[in-house]
Design a protein around this motif. Structure first.
Motif, PDB file in Angstrom:
ATOM      1  N   ILE A   1      -2.689   6.708  -1.850  1.00  0.00           N
ATOM      2  CA  ILE A   1      -2.796   7.230  -0.217  1.00  0.00           C
ATOM      3  C   ILE A   1      -2.188   7.596  -0.215  1.00  0.00           C
ATOM      4  CG2 ILE A   1      -4.350   6.406   1.444  1.00  0.00           C
ATOM      5  CD1 ILE A   1      -5.954   4.576  -0.280  1.00  0.00           C
ATOM      6  N   LEU A   2      -1.647   9.450   0.036  1.00  0.00           N
ATOM      7  CA  LEU A   2      -0.602   9.386   0.926  1.00  0.00           C
ATOM      8  C   LEU A   2      -0.551   8.761   2.868  1.00  0.00           C
ATOM      9  CD1 LEU A   2       1.576  11.494   0.817  1.00  0.00           C
ATOM     10  CD2 LEU A   2      -0.011  13.141   1.461  1.00  0.00           C
ATOM     11  N   HIS A   3       0.233   8.313   2.860  1.00  0.00           N
ATOM     12  CA  HIS A   3       0.158   7.718   4.056  1.00  0.00           C
ATOM     13  C   HIS A   3       2.110   8.072   5.127  1.00  0.00           C
ATOM     14  CE1 HIS A   3      -1.305   5.302   7.814  1.00  0.00           C
ATOM     15  NE2 HIS A   3      -0.671   4.873   7.707  1.00  0.00           N
ATOM     16  N   LEU A   4       2.084   9.407   5.372  1.00  0.00           N
ATOM     17  CA  LEU A   4       3.343   9.414   5.571  1.00  0.00           C
ATOM     18  C   LEU A   4       3.893   9.155   6.895  1.00  0.00           C
ATOM     19  CD1 LEU A   4       3.503  13.100   3.711  1.00  0.00           C
ATOM     20  CD2 LEU A   4       5.287  11.206   3.466  1.00  0.00           C
ATOM     21  N   ASP A   5       5.154   8.810   7.575  1.00  0.00           N
ATOM     22  CA  ASP A   5       5.739   8.704   8.344  1.00  0.00           C
ATOM     23  C   ASP A   5       5.998   9.526   8.787  1.00  0.00           C
ATOM     24  OD1 ASP A   5       5.900   7.188  10.873  1.00  0.00           O
ATOM     25  OD2 ASP A   5       7.522   5.347   9.567  1.00  0.00           O
ATOM     26  N   PHE A   6       5.419  10.379  10.084  1.00  0.00           N
ATOM     27  CA  PHE A   6       6.066  11.918  10.151  1.00  0.00           C
ATOM     28  C   PHE A   6       7.195  11.307  11.652  1.00  0.00           C
ATOM     29  CE2 PHE A   6       3.435  14.223   7.966  1.00  0.00           C
ATOM     30  CZ  PHE A   6       3.972  15.590   7.058  1.00  0.00           C
TER      31      PHE A   6
ATOM     32  N   ARG B   1       6.451   9.039  -7.039  1.00  0.00           N
ATOM     33  CA  ARG B   1       5.140   9.569  -7.357  1.00  0.00           C
ATOM     34  C   ARG B   1       5.127  10.722  -6.664  1.00  0.00           C
ATOM     35  NH1 ARG B   1       3.343   4.950  -2.538  1.00  0.00           N
ATOM     36  NH2 ARG B   1       5.296   5.421  -2.388  1.00  0.00           N
ATOM     37  N   SER B   2       4.465  11.533  -7.424  1.00  0.00           N
ATOM     38  CA  SER B   2       4.132  13.120  -6.949  1.00  0.00           C
ATOM     39  C   SER B   2       3.361  13.350  -6.836  1.00  0.00           C
ATOM     40  CB  SER B   2       3.920  13.347  -8.538  1.00  0.00           C
ATOM     41  OG  SER B   2       3.805  15.200  -7.941  1.00  0.00           O
ATOM     42  N   LEU B   3       3.028  14.314  -5.451  1.00  0.00           N
ATOM     43  CA  LEU B   3       1.644  14.807  -4.447  1.00  0.00           C
ATOM     44  C   LEU B   3       0.843  15.324  -5.274  1.00  0.00           C
ATOM     45  CD1 LEU B   3      -0.009  14.464  -1.993  1.00  0.00           C
ATOM     46  CD2 LEU B   3       1.637  15.841  -1.216  1.00  0.00           C
ATOM     47  N   ARG B   4      -0.445  15.039  -5.812  1.00  0.00           N
ATOM     48  CA  ARG B   4      -0.974  16.148  -6.903  1.00  0.00           C
ATOM     49  C   ARG B   4      -2.540  15.631  -5.622  1.00  0.00           C
ATOM     50  NH1 ARG B   4       1.522  14.766 -12.021  1.00  0.00           N
ATOM     51  NH2 ARG B   4       3.761  15.604 -11.677  1.00  0.00           N
TER      52      ARG B   4
ATOM     53  N   ASP C   1       1.039  -1.261   0.026  1.00  0.00           N
ATOM     54  CA  ASP C   1      -0.132  -0.066  -0.323  1.00  0.00           C
ATOM     55  C   ASP C   1       0.858   1.023  -0.031  1.00  0.00           C
ATOM     56  OD1 ASP C   1      -1.866  -1.208   0.200  1.00  0.00           O
ATOM     57  OD2 ASP C   1      -2.701  -1.598   1.958  1.00  0.00           O
ATOM     58  N   LEU C   2       1.919   1.443   1.123  1.00  0.00           N
ATOM     59  CA  LEU C   2       2.969   2.639   1.119  1.00  0.00           C
ATOM     60  C   LEU C   2       3.486   2.409  -0.285  1.00  0.00           C
ATOM     61  CD1 LEU C   2       4.695   2.125   4.320  1.00  0.00           C
ATOM     62  CD2 LEU C   2       2.515   3.532   3.765  1.00  0.00           C
ATOM     63  N   GLU C   3       3.749   1.813  -1.037  1.00  0.00           N
ATOM     64  CA  GLU C   3       4.986   2.002  -1.867  1.00  0.00           C
ATOM     65  C   GLU C   3       4.197   1.643  -2.979  1.00  0.00           C
ATOM     66  OE1 GLU C   3       8.256  -0.454  -0.011  1.00  0.00           O
ATOM     67  OE2 GLU C   3       7.105  -1.510  -1.924  1.00  0.00           O
TER      68      GLU C   3
ATOM     69  N   LEU D   1      -1.006   9.996  -4.837  1.00  0.00           N
ATOM     70  CA  LEU D   1      -0.012   9.987  -5.412  1.00  0.00           C
ATOM     71  C   LEU D   1      -0.612   9.233  -6.275  1.00  0.00           C
ATOM     72  CD1 LEU D   1       1.718   8.499  -1.868  1.00  0.00           C
ATOM     73  CD2 LEU D   1       2.062  10.591  -2.453  1.00  0.00           C
TER      74      LEU D   1
END
Lengths: 144, 144
Positions: A17-22, A131-134, A11-13, A138
């Motif tokens: 869906i943006l799911h940033l690990d801050f 991937r680009s965030l738009r 899913d992450l890769e 993603l």
């Protein structure tokens, strides 16, 4: 049946869906490893390939061998990039930033690609930034 | 008389002696800020300009304004790059890495340069990576 962590990695890769690990840097710090971020850039195309971490051991190994070595913050050990995949990165130059708290490696990839993920052609992607965030999603981009 | 911390900053920024701060990430984590590293690259020349850190607030601000914003890990507050110097960075694209734990901003600098240091011409350097590590020493390089 798919293992939950494998499903999550996919899913992450591969997902949109943006799911940033801050919490990444806090987790890195918790390992107790004194590491710096290292930006890795293709010396010819100038594409940014990966961001990794290095401690003194990894930097020394890189200098001695001319092959990009990092400190694996997940396995907490020296990580010679490509040691298993063969996708090593020859280091052409090492740059240091103004405040001396990050590094930039200029490299020539010796294998397929620098990313551990594979593209549609079954080959390692050249760069991790595919991937680009738009509009909050993603979107895959064409790597040059 | 020169303040010790100013003298130290000058040594770090203009000197030939390698004195990497490997404790940077531990110090970042100690601030309690959940931040990710952000590689900032010139969208046209592809030069890597700076490495900074962003939390959700900084990322949201960047998306809303189109101007690169970070989380200052030294001042522990939102940092709109160029807010005092005028050297803002227009963000053309935001890329996310495979594991979603780092970002790449492609930018167009609107001012002199992205680095807070100044070159011999008295202008802000375009990139923070203006020195190369050769034989254990830092050598100034010609930025393209």
């Amino acid at each position: 049946m798919t293992e939950p962590n494998i499903a999550r990695a996919r899913d992450l890769e591969e997902g949109a869906i943006l799911h940033l690990d801050f919490t990444k840097l806090v987790k890195v710090a918790q390992t107790g490893a004194d590491v710096l971020p290292v930006v890795v850039q293709d010396a010819d195309s100038l594409e940014v390939l990966i961001l990794a971490y290095a401690n003194e051991i990894a930097l020394q190994k890189t200098i001695e061998t001319g092959i990009a070595s990092f400190w694996s913050t997940s396995r907490n050990r020296l990580w010679v990039k490509g040691e298993t995949s063969g996708d090593t990165l020859e280091v052409v130059d090492i740059r240091v930033n103004c405040e001396q708290n990050s590094l930039l490696f200029l490299v020539r990839p010796q294998g397929e690609g620098a990313c551990h993920t594979k593209g549609c052609d079954g080959k390692a992607r050249r760069s991790c930034y595919y991937r680009s965030l738009r509009n909050g999603q993603l979107q895959p981009i064409e790597l040059r």
